[in-house]
Motif scaffolding. Sequence first.
Motif, mmCIF file in Angstrom:
data_model
loop_
_atom_site.group_PDB
_atom_site.id
_atom_site.type_symbol
_atom_site.label_atom_id
_atom_site.label_comp_id
_atom_site.label_asym_id
_atom_site.label_seq_id
_atom_site.Cartn_x
_atom_site.Cartn_y
_atom_site.Cartn_z
ATOM 1 N N HIS A 121 -5.706 -0.434 -1.831
ATOM 2 C CA HIS A 121 -5.669 -0.505 -0.381
ATOM 3 C C HIS A 121 -5.958 0.789 0.167
ATOM 4 O O HIS A 121 -5.411 1.736 -0.542
ATOM 5 C CB HIS A 121 -4.214 -1.050 0.342
ATOM 6 N N CYS A 122 -6.491 1.250 1.266
ATOM 7 C CA CYS A 122 -6.822 2.631 1.748
ATOM 8 C C CYS A 122 -7.396 3.105 0.708
ATOM 9 O O CYS A 122 -7.006 4.611 0.744
ATOM 10 C CB CYS A 122 -5.334 3.300 2.235
ATOM 11 N N CYS A 156 -0.413 3.251 3.590
ATOM 12 C CA CYS A 156 -0.058 2.866 4.997
ATOM 13 C C CYS A 156 1.253 2.041 4.896
ATOM 14 O O CYS A 156 1.853 1.937 5.926
ATOM 15 C CB CYS A 156 -1.226 2.161 5.787
ATOM 16 N N SER A 194 1.580 -1.131 4.364
ATOM 17 C CA SER A 194 1.495 -2.476 4.625
ATOM 18 C C SER A 194 1.317 -3.308 3.563
ATOM 19 O O SER A 194 0.868 -2.829 2.239
ATOM 20 C CB SER A 194 0.255 -2.676 5.506
ATOM 21 N N CYS A 242 0.779 -1.220 -0.057
ATOM 22 C CA CYS A 242 -0.063 -0.062 0.025
ATOM 23 C C CYS A 242 0.790 1.410 0.003
ATOM 24 O O CYS A 242 1.865 1.322 0.634
ATOM 25 C CB CYS A 242 -0.930 -0.084 1.272
HETATM 26 ZN ZN LIG Z 1 -3.294 0.762 3.105
#
Ligand SMILES: [Zn+2]
Length: 54
Positions: A16-17, A7, A9, A4
């Motif tokens: 993601h996000c 973030c 991760s 991601c």
């Molecule tokens: Zn993320």
Amino acid sequence: MYRCRVCGSETERAVHCGTAAERVRGLAALNNDRVNLLSSVFAGLLGWAIGALF
Ligand SMILES: [Zn+2]
């Protein structure tokens, strides 16, 4: 495998996000493992062939 951008991760999801994740590892790492495995098998076979010759 994706990482991601927001973030940081690692995730299996491409998003993601709420943002598109960056693709990391995956097939390339798998190929490296196979190359290592193949080269050690080849080295073993080569050693066996040399031992059988002499
Ligand atoms: Zn993320």
